[in-house]
Design a protein around this motif. Structure first.
Motif, PDB file in Angstrom:
ATOM      1  N   ASP A  56     -14.707  16.629 -48.469  1.00  0.00           N
ATOM      2  CA  ASP A  56     -15.348  16.887 -47.547  1.00  0.00           C
ATOM      3  C   ASP A  56     -14.886  15.786 -46.290  1.00  0.00           C
ATOM      4  N   ASP A  57     -14.332  14.518 -46.456  1.00  0.00           N
ATOM      5  CA  ASP A  57     -13.896  13.443 -45.635  1.00  0.00           C
ATOM      6  C   ASP A  57     -12.376  14.100 -45.055  1.00  0.00           C
ATOM      7  N   LYS A  58     -12.332  13.810 -43.659  1.00  0.00           N
ATOM      8  CA  LYS A  58     -10.989  14.359 -43.026  1.00  0.00           C
ATOM      9  C   LYS A  58      -9.678  13.672 -43.750  1.00  0.00           C
ATOM     10  N   LYS A  59      -9.950  12.389 -44.175  1.00  0.00           N
ATOM     11  CA  LYS A  59      -8.675  11.871 -44.685  1.00  0.00           C
ATOM     12  C   LYS A  59      -8.211  12.516 -45.901  1.00  0.00           C
ATOM     13  N   SER A  60      -9.120  12.760 -46.966  1.00  0.00           N
ATOM     14  CA  SER A  60      -8.778  13.499 -48.175  1.00  0.00           C
ATOM     15  C   SER A  60      -8.246  14.862 -47.565  1.00  0.00           C
ATOM     16  N   ILE A  61      -8.747  15.805 -46.623  1.00  0.00           N
ATOM     17  CA  ILE A  61      -8.428  17.150 -46.471  1.00  0.00           C
ATOM     18  C   ILE A  61      -6.793  16.763 -45.772  1.00  0.00           C
ATOM     19  N   LEU A  62      -6.430  15.828 -45.119  1.00  0.00           N
ATOM     20  CA  LEU A  62      -5.232  15.784 -44.475  1.00  0.00           C
ATOM     21  C   LEU A  62      -4.273  15.446 -45.469  1.00  0.00           C
ATOM     22  N   ILE A  63      -4.583  14.488 -46.377  1.00  0.00           N
ATOM     23  CA  ILE A  63      -3.654  14.227 -47.569  1.00  0.00           C
ATOM     24  C   ILE A  63      -3.180  15.392 -48.285  1.00  0.00           C
ATOM     25  N   GLN A  64      -4.470  16.274 -48.681  1.00  0.00           N
ATOM     26  CA  GLN A  64      -4.250  17.456 -49.494  1.00  0.00           C
ATOM     27  C   GLN A  64      -3.221  18.238 -48.639  1.00  0.00           C
ATOM     28  N   LYS A  65      -3.429  18.486 -47.158  1.00  0.00           N
ATOM     29  CA  LYS A  65      -2.536  19.285 -46.472  1.00  0.00           C
ATOM     30  C   LYS A  65      -1.057  18.845 -46.459  1.00  0.00           C
ATOM     31  N   ILE A  66      -0.955  17.404 -46.454  1.00  0.00           N
ATOM     32  CA  ILE A  66       0.484  16.829 -46.645  1.00  0.00           C
ATOM     33  C   ILE A  66       1.093  17.496 -48.004  1.00  0.00           C
ATOM     34  N   LYS A  67       0.316  17.348 -49.091  1.00  0.00           N
ATOM     35  CA  LYS A  67       0.668  17.784 -50.550  1.00  0.00           C
ATOM     36  C   LYS A  67       0.854  19.354 -50.338  1.00  0.00           C
ATOM     37  N   ASN A  68       0.127  20.152 -49.722  1.00  0.00           N
ATOM     38  CA  ASN A  68       0.317  21.482 -49.807  1.00  0.00           C
ATOM     39  C   ASN A  68       1.885  21.869 -48.891  1.00  0.00           C
ATOM     40  N   VAL A  69       2.135  20.961 -47.638  1.00  0.00           N
ATOM     41  CA  VAL A  69       3.052  21.290 -47.002  1.00  0.00           C
ATOM     42  C   VAL A  69       4.442  21.379 -48.069  1.00  0.00           C
ATOM     43  N   ILE A  70       4.295  20.078 -48.634  1.00  0.00           N
ATOM     44  CA  ILE A  70       5.401  19.546 -49.734  1.00  0.00           C
ATOM     45  C   ILE A  70       5.648  20.574 -50.846  1.00  0.00           C
ATOM     46  N   ILE A  71       4.694  20.840 -51.373  1.00  0.00           N
ATOM     47  CA  ILE A  71       4.455  22.041 -52.287  1.00  0.00           C
ATOM     48  C   ILE A  71       5.051  23.275 -51.968  1.00  0.00           C
ATOM     49  N   GLU A  72       4.687  23.975 -50.962  1.00  0.00           N
ATOM     50  CA  GLU A  72       5.210  25.254 -50.332  1.00  0.00           C
ATOM     51  C   GLU A  72       6.581  25.110 -50.129  1.00  0.00           C
ATOM     52  N   LEU A  73       7.104  23.844 -49.602  1.00  0.00           N
ATOM     53  CA  LEU A  73       8.369  23.701 -49.156  1.00  0.00           C
ATOM     54  C   LEU A  73       9.568  23.657 -50.406  1.00  0.00           C
ATOM     55  N   VAL A  74       8.743  22.968 -51.439  1.00  0.00           N
ATOM     56  CA  VAL A  74       9.671  22.815 -52.596  1.00  0.00           C
ATOM     57  C   VAL A  74       9.569  23.860 -53.381  1.00  0.00           C
ATOM     58  N   HIS A  75       8.417  24.461 -53.632  1.00  0.00           N
ATOM     59  CA  HIS A  75       8.296  25.178 -54.919  1.00  0.00           C
ATOM     60  C   HIS A  75       8.459  26.880 -54.255  1.00  0.00           C
ATOM     61  N   HIS A  76       8.323  27.133 -52.846  1.00  0.00           N
ATOM     62  CA  HIS A  76       8.051  28.370 -52.495  1.00  0.00           C
ATOM     63  C   HIS A  76       8.833  28.861 -51.441  1.00  0.00           C
TER      64      HIS A  76
END
Length: 179
Positions: A56-76
């Motif tokens: 729900d909170d914007k900080k957690s969502i932004l942290i998850q987006k950072i992780k997703n960008v990294i995962i997408e870049l590294v693994h896909h």
């Protein structure tokens, strides 16, 4: 959501609850309907049963987006970066890198760089095990400036050189073949 299976689970739960979604991607789902507090809680409960958490909170969502960008870049992604990683992350998320780095460190207790390196080394291990690419090709695909840089970082993280890691894998496989 950090995997494609997670995306499928979220889509399935949204369908079960009768929601229509515009998109469901790693870490984010956009639904057409306005969701009441009760429906929100119902969705949270359904996702928890599948081992997923509704953020729900914007900080957690932004942290998850950072992780997703990294995962997408590294693994896909096999495309080489045309800018340095900090600039790439800033462009992808439309935030200043310093803000992203400080937020990530504050919430996660580690740096973006360490998170990125950990994922890169895990991906390098996978590529070494698959034995389809040589170290030069792996270094290029994983956005390392050289094989020496990759090898040094691999040894720093794992305690092994890439070639020693590969030998251990080959030795373990031959032991299994002898059984």
């Amino acid at each position: 959501m950090v995997c494609l299976r997670c995306v499928m689970v979220v889509k399935e739960e949204l369908n079960k609850l009768g929601y229509h979604y515009i998109s469901v991607v790693l870490g984010e789902a956009e639904v057409i309907e306005d969701i009441s507090a009760g429906q929100h809680e119902q969705l949270r409960t359904a996702l928890l049963k599948s081992g997923l958490e509704l953020m729900d909170d914007k900080k957690s969502i932004l942290i998850q987006k950072i992780k997703n960008v990294i995962i997408e870049l590294v693994h896909h992604s096999e495309d080489p970066l045309t800018v340095n990683f900090s600039e790439y992350l800033s462009q992808q998320l439309h935030y200043d890198y310093t803000y992203l780095a400080n937020l990530f460190s504050e919430v996660q207790g580690t740096t973006i760089e360490k998170f990125l390196i950990a994922h890169k080394i895990e991906r390098v291990k996978e590529l070494l095990v698959y034995n389809e690419l040589n170290l030069t090709e792996i270094a290029y695909r994983m956005h390392y400036s050289s094989v020496a840089h990759l090898s040094a970082q691999f040894k720093k993280v794992t305690g092994l050189t890439p070639s020693h890691f590969k030998q251990l894998k080959d030795k373990r496989r031959s032991m299994l073949d002898e059984m």
